[in-house]
Structures are given as C-alpha cells and as structure tokens.
Design a protein around this motif. Structure first.
Motif, PDB file in Angstrom:
ATOM      1  N   TRP A   1       0.825  -1.211   0.000  1.00 57.11           N
ATOM      2  CA  TRP A   1       0.000   0.000   0.000  1.00 57.11           C
ATOM      3  C   TRP A   1       0.861   1.265   0.000  1.00 57.11           C
TER       4      TRP A   1
ATOM      5  N   VAL B   1       1.781   1.778  -3.634  1.00 58.84           N
ATOM      6  CA  VAL B   1       0.631   2.240  -4.413  1.00 58.84           C
ATOM      7  C   VAL B   1       0.359   3.717  -4.148  1.00 58.84           C
ATOM      8  N   ILE B   2       0.361   4.121  -2.892  1.00 61.45           N
ATOM      9  CA  ILE B   2       0.053   5.513  -2.538  1.00 61.45           C
ATOM     10  C   ILE B   2       1.135   6.448  -3.051  1.00 61.45           C
TER      11      ILE B   2
ATOM     12  N   VAL C   1       3.249   6.024  -5.603  1.00 61.44           N
ATOM     13  CA  VAL C   1       3.206   6.130  -7.072  1.00 61.44           C
ATOM     14  C   VAL C   1       2.027   6.984  -7.513  1.00 61.44           C
ATOM     15  N   GLN C   2       0.865   6.767  -6.917  1.00 61.61           N
ATOM     16  CA  GLN C   2      -0.317   7.514  -7.340  1.00 61.61           C
ATOM     17  C   GLN C   2      -0.177   8.997  -7.033  1.00 61.61           C
ATOM     18  N   THR C   3       0.260   9.347  -5.846  1.00 61.25           N
ATOM     19  CA  THR C   3       0.404  10.761  -5.491  1.00 61.25           C
ATOM     20  C   THR C   3       1.502  11.438  -6.318  1.00 61.25           C
ATOM     21  N   THR C   4       2.589  10.733  -6.582  1.00 58.23           N
ATOM     22  CA  THR C   4       3.679  11.327  -7.355  1.00 58.23           C
ATOM     23  C   THR C   4       3.266  11.566  -8.804  1.00 58.23           C
ATOM     24  N   VAL C   5       2.580  10.601  -9.404  1.00 56.02           N
ATOM     25  CA  VAL C   5       2.137  10.762 -10.793  1.00 56.02           C
ATOM     26  C   VAL C   5       1.076  11.847 -10.899  1.00 56.02           C
ATOM     27  N   PHE C   6       0.126  11.888  -9.969  1.00 54.19           N
ATOM     28  CA  PHE C   6      -0.903  12.923 -10.019  1.00 54.19           C
ATOM     29  C   PHE C   6      -0.305  14.310  -9.797  1.00 54.19           C
TER      30      PHE C   6
ATOM     31  N   GLN D   1       1.221  15.336 -13.047  1.00 53.82           N
ATOM     32  CA  GLN D   1       0.191  15.719 -14.006  1.00 53.82           C
ATOM     33  C   GLN D   1      -0.365  17.101 -13.685  1.00 53.82           C
TER      34      GLN D   1
END
Length: 305
Positions: free
Chosen positions: A215, A218-219, A221-226, A229
C-alpha cells in the motif's frame, strides 16, 4: 556395352531369387518388394489384449514458480548479477567519457544554444561543467528555451528519479536489512536473495509487513504521478495560448454523425457546447474525389462544385 548387359542380368538374377539360384520367382516380384515381404514377416504381430506400456505422468507443480516456469535464484546468480552490474557501469562511464571529449571538440553540435545565446545558463568550463548546469536547470521556464516536448522529457526523467528515491531507498535501507536479519535465512546459499522476500521463512511476521509495503508503494506512485500531471497541465495550457492563431484556436474532429455533416449543423452543435461568442466558425471538409470525376465525365465547368 557387354559389361552393362552382364551387370543388368546379374541384378535381375539377384532380384528374382528368394534364397539362392538364378530362377525367377512365380509372381515376378522385384528385389525391393521381396525385401519388403521379408521385413513385414519379421515384425511381431500386435496383441490387442496387451496392456499399454507404463508412462510417467507429468509432475504436478508444487508452487507458482514451477507452474509458470520461473526458476529461483541459484548460487551462481550473484556472480552473474555482479558481472552484469560491472559491465553496465563500465559502459555508462565509457559513454560519459566519450560525450565529454566530443563536447569539448565539437561545441557546435553539443553547445549550440550556448553559442547563440538561447540557453538558460552558460555551463562552466571543464569536462564536468555540463553536469552542474544540467542539475540546476530552471524547470519552470525550460520550455521557453527548448520547447515543451523536450522539457517534458527531462521532467519525465526527474519523475523516475523521484519514484526511485521514494520507493527504492526505503526498501533497500529498511526492508532489505529486515529480510537479511530477521527473515530466517530461507535463501540458504543464494546470496542474491538475502535482502529480498526469498530470504523470509513461510509464516514469518515479516509477511504482515509487506501488506503495508504494497500500500505504501501504491500511494506513493499515485500521489507522485498525479502531482506531476497537475504541474504539467498549466504548462500545456500556456503552450497552447502562446501559439499563433489559427493554430491555437482550431480543433479537428472526425466521425461526425450524418445529421451534423454540414457547416451550419456543426457550428450549431459547438455553440450548444460553448457559446456563440466562443465559436468563430465551423467547416465540414467534404471528400469530393469521386464527385469531381463524375463532373468531369459530364463536362461540367470547374466551378460547378
């Protein structure tokens, strides 16, 4: 010629004699068919009641690795890994040395923006001057000098570096020593797996730790990519606004429904989406290749379309 006739007669005699002598057999069989009959008689007849031979059944896979064909690390894999790591590092260093030498000898190829004054900064002299200048690039204004595509390529590499630091560093510095010290030495003589999950004994409390690690990855990677963006979208909009008209105000749409395939209907559709003041014009490009050929055959004037 006489020798050839004697040879043919001898072959015919041999082919027609079943066991000896030179007399032809009654059915006139050749040597080839005679051999086939002999070999056919020597084959043992099959017994329909005979049991088939025992065949070994394929082994049932004991784990997922055997089912997928993935092999565990072995004792020699550590040496192969170190050899590959050394080779890759050697190639990287060699490429950097070649680049630094070519940069000093061919400034027009590698430092043309510095020569023309369009670079954001002038790198210091020396072989490693490019490294400091590259590290201190103003990413907020970089697209003004090299364009948005090149700037985003550099930003993509920085995104990968941030992910490696936020994920790889904790796993190597925290989780790796935990596997090594408290895993139970499940890897045995496999030195390459000492800091991985392969060194953890089944049923160990470390498996609960990996539930939180998944987890965490996952968190992060998601926060870094968003976040990347969110920083990219304003640059994209600024790049579009800075383009000259009509390039920055024109869009191309395809697969228009049949009822909208006219200039008026298409203009009405976009006015319903936005407003009359925001839509300047709308045109439907018509495919007139076959129509032009038909008009040419009828002798119509060029402006009849």
């Amino acid at each position: 010629m006489l020798r050839l006739l004697l040879a043919l007669a001898l072959l015919g005699c041999v082919g027609s004699v079943p066991l000896g002598g030179c007399d032809a057999d009654s059915d006139g069989a050749s040597l080839l068919s005679h051999r086939i009959r002999i070999e056919a008689r020597e084959v043992a007849p099959t017994d329909p009641q005979a049991k088939p031979a025992n065949r070994t059944k394929p082994a049932v896979p004991r784990n997922a690795a055997e089912a997928t064909g993935v092999k565990d690390n072995s004792e020699i894999d550590a040496g192969a890994f170190l050899a590959g790591l050394f080779t890759n590092c050697l190639v990287i260093v060699a490429c950097m040395v070649v680049f630094m030498i070519w940069r000093m000898r061919n400034p027009v190829m590698f430092s043309n923006n510095v020569i023309t004054g369009t670079a954001p900064d002038t790198p210091p002299e020396g072989l490693f001057g490019w490294a400091a200048a590259s590290w201190s690039l103003p990413m907020d204004r970089l697209e003004e000098y090299i364009g948005l595509d090149h700037a985003m390529l550099l930003e993509f590499t920085r995104l990968g570096m941030r992910l490696m630091m936020r994920i790889g560093a904790p796993l190597m510095l925290i989780v790796g020593p935990i596997n090594l010290l408290f895993g139970g030495n499940a890897a045995g003589s496999d030195y390459l797996s000492y800091i991985s999950l392969g060194n953890v004994q089944p049923g160990s409390w470390i498996h609960w730790l990996y539930a939180f690690i998944v987890w965490y990855v996952v968190i992060v990677v998601q926060t870094t990519v968003f976040d990347a963006q969110a920083k990219f979208l304003p640059r994209r909009f600024n790049w579009l606004r800075s383009m000259p008209e009509p390039r920055c105000t024109t869009i191309l749409v395809e697969n228009i429904p049949p009822e909208r395939r006219s200039d008026g209907e298409l203009h009405k559709f976009f006015c319903e989406l936005f407003s009359d003041s925001q839509v300047k014009s709308a045109y439907v490009v018509k495919e007139t290749t076959h129509l032009q050929a038909a008009l040419d055959r009828r002798g119509a004037p060029p402006g009849a379309l």
